[in-house]
Design a protein around this motif. Structure first.
Motif, mmCIF file in Angstrom:
data_model
loop_
_atom_site.group_PDB
_atom_site.id
_atom_site.type_symbol
_atom_site.label_atom_id
_atom_site.label_comp_id
_atom_site.label_asym_id
_atom_site.label_seq_id
_atom_site.Cartn_x
_atom_site.Cartn_y
_atom_site.Cartn_z
ATOM 1 N N MET A 1 -6.132 -0.605 -1.451
ATOM 2 C CA MET A 1 -5.307 -0.344 -2.627
ATOM 3 C C MET A 1 -4.624 -1.633 -3.079
ATOM 4 O O MET A 1 -4.124 -2.395 -2.254
ATOM 5 C CB MET A 1 -4.249 0.721 -2.308
ATOM 6 N N ARG A 2 -4.585 -1.837 -4.386
ATOM 7 C CA ARG A 2 -3.879 -3.004 -4.927
ATOM 8 C C ARG A 2 -2.390 -2.906 -4.604
ATOM 9 O O ARG A 2 -1.815 -1.821 -4.559
ATOM 10 C CB ARG A 2 -4.058 -3.077 -6.440
ATOM 11 N N LEU A 3 -1.785 -4.063 -4.398
ATOM 12 C CA LEU A 3 -0.380 -4.095 -4.016
ATOM 13 C C LEU A 3 0.521 -3.551 -5.122
ATOM 14 O O LEU A 3 1.482 -2.829 -4.843
ATOM 15 C CB LEU A 3 0.028 -5.522 -3.649
ATOM 16 N N ASP A 4 0.241 -3.865 -6.387
ATOM 17 C CA ASP A 4 1.094 -3.357 -7.469
ATOM 18 C C ASP A 4 0.999 -1.835 -7.583
ATOM 19 O O ASP A 4 1.992 -1.150 -7.863
ATOM 20 C CB ASP A 4 0.770 -4.026 -8.802
ATOM 21 N N ARG A 5 -0.189 -1.288 -7.343
ATOM 22 C CA ARG A 5 -0.333 0.166 -7.366
ATOM 23 C C ARG A 5 0.429 0.799 -6.204
ATOM 24 O O ARG A 5 1.089 1.826 -6.365
ATOM 25 C CB ARG A 5 -1.809 0.551 -7.301
ATOM 26 N N PHE A 6 0.337 0.187 -5.024
ATOM 27 C CA PHE A 6 1.082 0.699 -3.869
ATOM 28 C C PHE A 6 2.576 0.746 -4.166
ATOM 29 O O PHE A 6 3.248 1.726 -3.866
ATOM 30 C CB PHE A 6 0.802 -0.180 -2.651
ATOM 31 N N LEU A 7 3.088 -0.323 -4.782
ATOM 32 C CA LEU A 7 4.515 -0.377 -5.101
ATOM 33 C C LEU A 7 4.894 0.728 -6.090
ATOM 34 O O LEU A 7 5.931 1.380 -5.946
ATOM 35 C CB LEU A 7 4.874 -1.742 -5.685
ATOM 36 N N SER A 8 4.068 0.958 -7.090
ATOM 37 C CA SER A 8 4.390 1.967 -8.098
ATOM 38 C C SER A 8 4.296 3.382 -7.546
ATOM 39 O O SER A 8 4.946 4.296 -8.055
ATOM 40 C CB SER A 8 3.458 1.815 -9.312
ATOM 41 N N GLU A 9 3.499 3.575 -6.488
ATOM 42 C CA GLU A 9 3.350 4.906 -5.912
ATOM 43 C C GLU A 9 4.302 5.169 -4.750
ATOM 44 O O GLU A 9 4.443 6.306 -4.319
ATOM 45 C CB GLU A 9 1.902 5.121 -5.451
ATOM 46 N N SER A 10 4.943 4.134 -4.255
ATOM 47 C CA SER A 10 5.869 4.309 -3.129
ATOM 48 C C SER A 10 7.326 4.077 -3.517
ATOM 49 O O SER A 10 8.222 4.252 -2.689
ATOM 50 C CB SER A 10 5.493 3.355 -1.985
ATOM 51 N N THR A 11 7.566 3.693 -4.770
ATOM 52 C CA THR A 11 8.925 3.464 -5.269
ATOM 53 C C THR A 11 9.037 4.047 -6.676
ATOM 54 O O THR A 11 8.088 4.646 -7.200
ATOM 55 C CB THR A 11 9.253 1.955 -5.337
#
Length: 237
Positions: A1-11
């Motif tokens: 998973m892309r890091l920016d997507r991970f951030l948007s889905e976990s915050t």
């Protein structure tokens, strides 16, 4: 998973805000500052934003003891939404499975699992919904039989499904007699319970949902409090 997507889905960050946080050097992966939004993550890596560890938000199943004055909606309306009572991230993903009127209290189930919610609310499933009803006056004779047979409500083209009524002993509250009953229905028509008792010549003063199927409102939850459902409760639907 892309890091920016991970951030948007976990915050609560959007993808664009996640990229700005990365650019500012606020994100670490395994202790190393990463600014590349396209950085690929695996399941074992430790991701932190502003020093706080992050994890993906899984599918949630929540029980809320709804107070009066809140709407069972995720959209802004005349009254605040019940989701505003939840201290969780990504509240916009959640929806209410089986709504209550703004002046009705008690058990509300909230999730992001559409299939689970459909099983709960589908008329074909005929899931029992248990209510404590406070009435303006004593019940008429034969109310149990009328509700069990089904009532034809105003502006409806078919009668209600059979309902079960249990009369409760009258209690004294503030020197006034309180008339209560328990009602079990399998539908969710517009203002259904209020209209059913109106058809019996009575008026609902207060309405409280105690149970849906095998899921019972947790007696330890104060009004406005919530908790996650147990695996047994989730599997019961």
């Amino acid at each position: 998973m892309r890091l920016d997507r991970f951030l948007s889905e976990s915050t609560e960050l959007t993808r664009s805000l996640a990229k700005k946080a990365l650019h500012r050097g606020e994100v670490e992966v395994n202790g190393e500052v990463i600014k590349n939004a396209a950085f690929k993550l695996d399941q074992e890596q430790d991701v932190r934003w502003m020093g706080e560890p992050l994890a993906l938000v899984g599918v949630r199943y929540l029980m809320l003891n709804k107070p009066t004055g809140y709407e069972c909606t995720t959209r802004p309306g005349r009254y605040p939404s019940v989701v505003e009572l939840l201290d969780v991230t990504k509240r916009d993903r959640l929806h209410i499975a089986g709504r209550l009127d703004v002046d009705t209290t008690g058990l509300v189930l909230i999730t992001e699992d559409g299939q689970w919610s459909h099983r709960l609310t589908s008329p074909k499933r005929r899931c029992d919904k248990h209510y404590l009803v406070t009435l303006a006056q004593p019940l008429m004779d034969g109310a149990e039989d009328l509700l069990a047979a089904g009532l034809m409500l105003e502006r409806e083209d078919k009668p209600t499904l059979p309902a079960r009524l249990e009369r409760l002993p009258a209690t004294d509250e503030d020197e006034g007699e309180v008339v209560q009953a328990r009602l079990v229905i399998q539908e969710g028509r517009y203002h259904q319970i209020k209209r059913m008792f109106a058809a019996l010549g009575n008026e609902v003063v207060a309405l409280h949902r105690e149970r849906i199927g095998d899921i019972v409102l947790d007696s330890t939850l104060a009004t406005g409090e919530w908790r996650e459902l147990t695996e047994t409760e989730i599997a019961s639907i």
